[in-house]
Design a protein around this motif. Structure first.
Motif, PDB file in Angstrom:
ATOM      1  N   SER A  99     -15.138   9.825   0.248  1.00 59.37           N
ATOM      2  CA  SER A  99     -15.960  10.945   0.700  1.00 59.37           C
ATOM      3  C   SER A  99     -17.321  10.474   1.188  1.00 59.37           C
ATOM      4  CB  SER A  99     -16.134  11.974  -0.419  1.00 59.37           C
ATOM      5  OG  SER A  99     -14.891  12.532  -0.794  1.00 59.37           O
ATOM      6  N   VAL A 100     -17.899   9.461   0.522  1.00 57.82           N
ATOM      7  CA  VAL A 100     -19.175   8.897   0.967  1.00 57.82           C
ATOM      8  C   VAL A 100     -19.045   8.409   2.410  1.00 57.82           C
ATOM      9  CG1 VAL A 100     -20.774   6.946   0.693  1.00 57.82           C
ATOM     10  CG2 VAL A 100     -20.063   8.270  -1.304  1.00 57.82           C
ATOM     11  N   ALA A 101     -17.965   7.671   2.683  1.00 55.10           N
ATOM     12  CA  ALA A 101     -17.746   7.152   4.034  1.00 55.10           C
ATOM     13  C   ALA A 101     -17.633   8.286   5.048  1.00 55.10           C
ATOM     14  CB  ALA A 101     -16.487   6.287   4.058  1.00 55.10           C
ATOM     15  N   GLU A 102     -16.917   9.340   4.675  1.00 55.62           N
ATOM     16  CA  GLU A 102     -16.738  10.482   5.580  1.00 55.62           C
ATOM     17  C   GLU A 102     -18.049  11.214   5.818  1.00 55.62           C
ATOM     18  OE1 GLU A 102     -13.785  12.705   3.512  1.00 55.62           O
ATOM     19  OE2 GLU A 102     -12.108  11.453   4.195  1.00 55.62           O
ATOM     20  N   GLU A 103     -18.850  11.377   4.759  1.00 53.42           N
ATOM     21  CA  GLU A 103     -20.105  12.123   4.891  1.00 53.42           C
ATOM     22  C   GLU A 103     -21.148  11.333   5.691  1.00 53.42           C
ATOM     23  OE1 GLU A 103     -20.467  15.194   3.981  1.00 53.42           O
ATOM     24  OE2 GLU A 103     -18.743  15.493   2.668  1.00 53.42           O
ATOM     25  N   GLU A 149     -20.340  12.013   9.190  1.00 48.74           N
ATOM     26  CA  GLU A 149     -20.708  13.383   9.556  1.00 48.74           C
ATOM     27  C   GLU A 149     -22.194  13.500   9.843  1.00 48.74           C
ATOM     28  OE1 GLU A 149     -21.214  17.680   7.380  1.00 48.74           O
ATOM     29  OE2 GLU A 149     -19.425  16.527   6.849  1.00 48.74           O
ATOM     30  N   LEU A 150     -23.028  12.938   8.958  1.00 50.22           N
ATOM     31  CA  LEU A 150     -24.475  13.049   9.145  1.00 50.22           C
ATOM     32  C   LEU A 150     -24.958  12.268  10.362  1.00 50.22           C
ATOM     33  CD1 LEU A 150     -25.947  12.861   5.511  1.00 50.22           C
ATOM     34  CD2 LEU A 150     -25.479  14.872   6.896  1.00 50.22           C
ATOM     35  N   ARG A 151     -24.232  11.211  10.727  1.00 54.64           N
ATOM     36  CA  ARG A 151     -24.652  10.383  11.866  1.00 54.64           C
ATOM     37  C   ARG A 151     -24.031  10.841  13.188  1.00 54.64           C
ATOM     38  NH1 ARG A 151     -25.435   4.097   9.873  1.00 54.64           N
ATOM     39  NH2 ARG A 151     -26.870   4.590   8.172  1.00 54.64           N
ATOM     40  N   ASP A 152     -23.144  11.797  13.137  1.00 56.11           N
ATOM     41  CA  ASP A 152     -22.486  12.297  14.343  1.00 56.11           C
ATOM     42  C   ASP A 152     -23.519  12.993  15.230  1.00 56.11           C
ATOM     43  OD1 ASP A 152     -21.010  13.540  16.294  1.00 56.11           O
ATOM     44  OD2 ASP A 152     -19.561  14.444  14.926  1.00 56.11           O
ATOM     45  N   PRO A 153     -23.726  12.531  16.472  1.00 59.88           N
ATOM     46  CA  PRO A 153     -24.713  13.171  17.342  1.00 59.88           C
ATOM     47  C   PRO A 153     -24.387  14.628  17.651  1.00 59.88           C
ATOM     48  CG  PRO A 153     -23.450  11.472  18.521  1.00 59.88           C
ATOM     49  CD  PRO A 153     -23.098  11.345  17.074  1.00 59.88           C
ATOM     50  N   ASP A 154     -23.141  15.015  17.454  1.00 56.91           N
ATOM     51  CA  ASP A 154     -22.743  16.403  17.701  1.00 56.91           C
ATOM     52  C   ASP A 154     -22.835  17.271  16.444  1.00 56.91           C
ATOM     53  OD1 ASP A 154     -22.162  15.917  20.408  1.00 56.91           O
ATOM     54  OD2 ASP A 154     -20.159  15.169  19.896  1.00 56.91           O
ATOM     55  N   ASN A 155     -23.263  16.657  15.318  1.00 54.66           N
ATOM     56  CA  ASN A 155     -23.399  17.447  14.092  1.00 54.66           C
ATOM     57  C   ASN A 155     -24.458  18.516  14.283  1.00 54.66           C
ATOM     58  OD1 ASN A 155     -24.909  17.761  11.223  1.00 54.66           O
ATOM     59  ND2 ASN A 155     -22.763  17.294  10.865  1.00 54.66           N
ATOM     60  N   SER A 157     -24.369  19.349  -2.998  1.00 58.27           N
ATOM     61  CA  SER A 157     -24.524  20.589  -3.757  1.00 58.27           C
ATOM     62  C   SER A 157     -23.312  21.462  -3.459  1.00 58.27           C
ATOM     63  CB  SER A 157     -25.797  21.314  -3.333  1.00 58.27           C
ATOM     64  OG  SER A 157     -25.629  21.885  -2.036  1.00 58.27           O
ATOM     65  N   GLY A 158     -23.160  22.530  -4.212  1.00 61.73           N
ATOM     66  CA  GLY A 158     -22.041  23.428  -3.964  1.00 61.73           C
ATOM     67  C   GLY A 158     -22.108  24.084  -2.601  1.00 61.73           C
ATOM     68  N   GLY A 159     -23.334  24.195  -2.055  1.00 62.83           N
ATOM     69  CA  GLY A 159     -23.508  24.839  -0.762  1.00 62.83           C
ATOM     70  C   GLY A 159     -23.366  23.911   0.428  1.00 62.83           C
ATOM     71  N   GLY A 160     -23.216  22.600   0.174  1.00 64.40           N
ATOM     72  CA  GLY A 160     -23.035  21.666   1.282  1.00 64.40           C
ATOM     73  C   GLY A 160     -24.266  20.853   1.645  1.00 64.40           C
ATOM     74  N   ASP A 161     -25.309  20.898   0.801  1.00 66.73           N
ATOM     75  CA  ASP A 161     -26.474  20.032   1.006  1.00 66.73           C
ATOM     76  C   ASP A 161     -26.145  18.647   0.440  1.00 66.73           C
ATOM     77  OD1 ASP A 161     -28.059  22.478   1.710  1.00 66.73           O
ATOM     78  OD2 ASP A 161     -27.766  22.894  -0.421  1.00 66.73           O
ATOM     79  N   HIS A 162     -26.914  17.627   0.855  1.00 70.66           N
ATOM     80  CA  HIS A 162     -26.599  16.260   0.441  1.00 70.66           C
ATOM     81  C   HIS A 162     -27.704  15.618  -0.395  1.00 70.66           C
ATOM     82  CE1 HIS A 162     -23.794  16.719   3.858  1.00 70.66           C
ATOM     83  NE2 HIS A 162     -23.073  15.797   3.252  1.00 70.66           N
ATOM     84  N   TYR A 163     -27.301  14.927  -1.452  1.00 70.03           N
ATOM     85  CA  TYR A 163     -28.182  14.015  -2.187  1.00 70.03           C
ATOM     86  C   TYR A 163     -27.984  12.649  -1.547  1.00 70.03           C
ATOM     87  CZ  TYR A 163     -28.340  17.615  -5.860  1.00 70.03           C
ATOM     88  OH  TYR A 163     -28.517  18.780  -6.563  1.00 70.03           O
ATOM     89  N   CYS A 164     -29.078  12.047  -1.064  1.00 73.69           N
ATOM     90  CA  CYS A 164     -28.939  10.820  -0.280  1.00 73.69           C
ATOM     91  C   CYS A 164     -29.900   9.720  -0.714  1.00 73.69           C
ATOM     92  CB  CYS A 164     -29.242  11.107   1.199  1.00 73.69           C
ATOM     93  SG  CYS A 164     -28.148  12.275   2.018  1.00 73.69           S
ATOM     94  N   PHE A 165     -29.471   8.480  -0.439  1.00 68.96           N
ATOM     95  CA  PHE A 165     -30.387   7.348  -0.446  1.00 68.96           C
ATOM     96  C   PHE A 165     -31.101   7.383   0.903  1.00 68.96           C
ATOM     97  CE2 PHE A 165     -26.705   5.763  -2.995  1.00 68.96           C
ATOM     98  CZ  PHE A 165     -27.351   5.690  -4.218  1.00 68.96           C
ATOM     99  N   PHE A 166     -32.434   7.218   0.885  1.00 70.48           N
ATOM    100  CA  PHE A 166     -33.216   7.241   2.119  1.00 70.48           C
ATOM    101  C   PHE A 166     -33.611   5.804   2.451  1.00 70.48           C
ATOM    102  CE2 PHE A 166     -37.337   8.721   4.332  1.00 70.48           C
ATOM    103  CZ  PHE A 166     -36.680   8.818   5.556  1.00 70.48           C
TER     104      PHE A 166
END
Length: 233
Positions: free
Chosen positions: A64-68, A71-77, A93-102
């Motif tokens: 899932s990490v690889a897929e996400e 998704e975040l890097r997709d220019p069409d996102n 999160s349950g709503g679809g927000d992301h916890y990320c390493f910056f």
């Protein structure tokens, strides 16, 4: 998909603590789906993987990490995240927000943890590294019993103790001692001052005021609770 394959494909390195969590099986949360809570959750709850019982936190397995990341890097996102921002999601999160390493602000191997909203153009700083983030979330969990879902005092304490047991090896000695001490306390009812005129009832092992004091003292971070926009939209 392995950690090494993800790192090679995208040209970065995960924090050492995250690699340790993966090696220890702490990211093995199964596949989320309609039967996950009934069939998978019971097999995990006594030896919880990463922040299993935490509010609005769903750890991602490596697939899932690889897929996400894609998704975040997709220019069409739909978010139109600026290409210079390097967010590596490890939970949602349950709503679809992301916890990320910056990755943009890595400093001597310390990578800040941020929260990337899906429905507004905003990123919030949460902690200066993964260890501090885990400590902070465990503190928050100890301060907020889930009374909405009628979690009993016994279940509340049992969940906290099982998570602490499986997570304590990843914390600093000081962080461990603080959490151990709090776990010995009685559960209290208290009020949170949401605004000058609004108060909310809460229940837990420590108040929101003490929580904030501990966070500022033990895991200070100059950008804590600051935010920035991730797109030009």
């Amino acid at each position: 998909m392995t950690i090494q394959e993800i790192e090679t494909k995208h040209g970065f390195e995960f924090p050492l603590l995250y690699k340790q969590l993966e090696a220890d099986g702490m990211l093995n949360i199964g596949e989320y789906g309609p039967n996950w809570y009934a069939e998978v959750y019971p097999t995990l709850k006594d030896n919880p993987p990463l922040l299993l019982h935490s509010y609005d936190f769903e750890s991602l397995n490596l697939k899932s990490v690889a897929e996400e990341i894609e998704e975040l890097r997709d220019p069409d996102n739909y978010r139109n995240i600026k290409s210079e921002f390097k967010f590596i999601p490890f939970a949602k999160s349950g709503g679809g927000d992301h916890y990320c390493f910056f990755l943009n602000e890595e400093d001597n191997g310390e990578v800040p943890i941020v929260f990337v909203w899906h429905d507004m153009n905003e990123v919030n700083y949460l902690a200066k590294n993964l260890q501090d983030f885990i400590f902070k979330v465990l503190l928050i969990d100890m301060s907020q019993q889930d009374v909405y879902n009628e979690l009993s005092d016994e279940e509340f304490r049992s969940d906290l103790e099982s998570v602490f047991k499986s997570h304590k090896r990843y914390l600093s000695t000081r962080q461990r001692f603080i959490l151990e001490d709090i776990l010995k306390r009685e559960i209290i009812d208290y009020e949170i001052n949401v605004s000058p005129k609004i108060k909310e009832s809460a229940r837990g092992l420590l108040t929101d005021v003490e929580l904030e004091s501990i966070v500022n003292d033990v895991i200070p971070f100059d950008k804590m609770n600051q935010s920035f926009k991730y797109s030009n939209d």
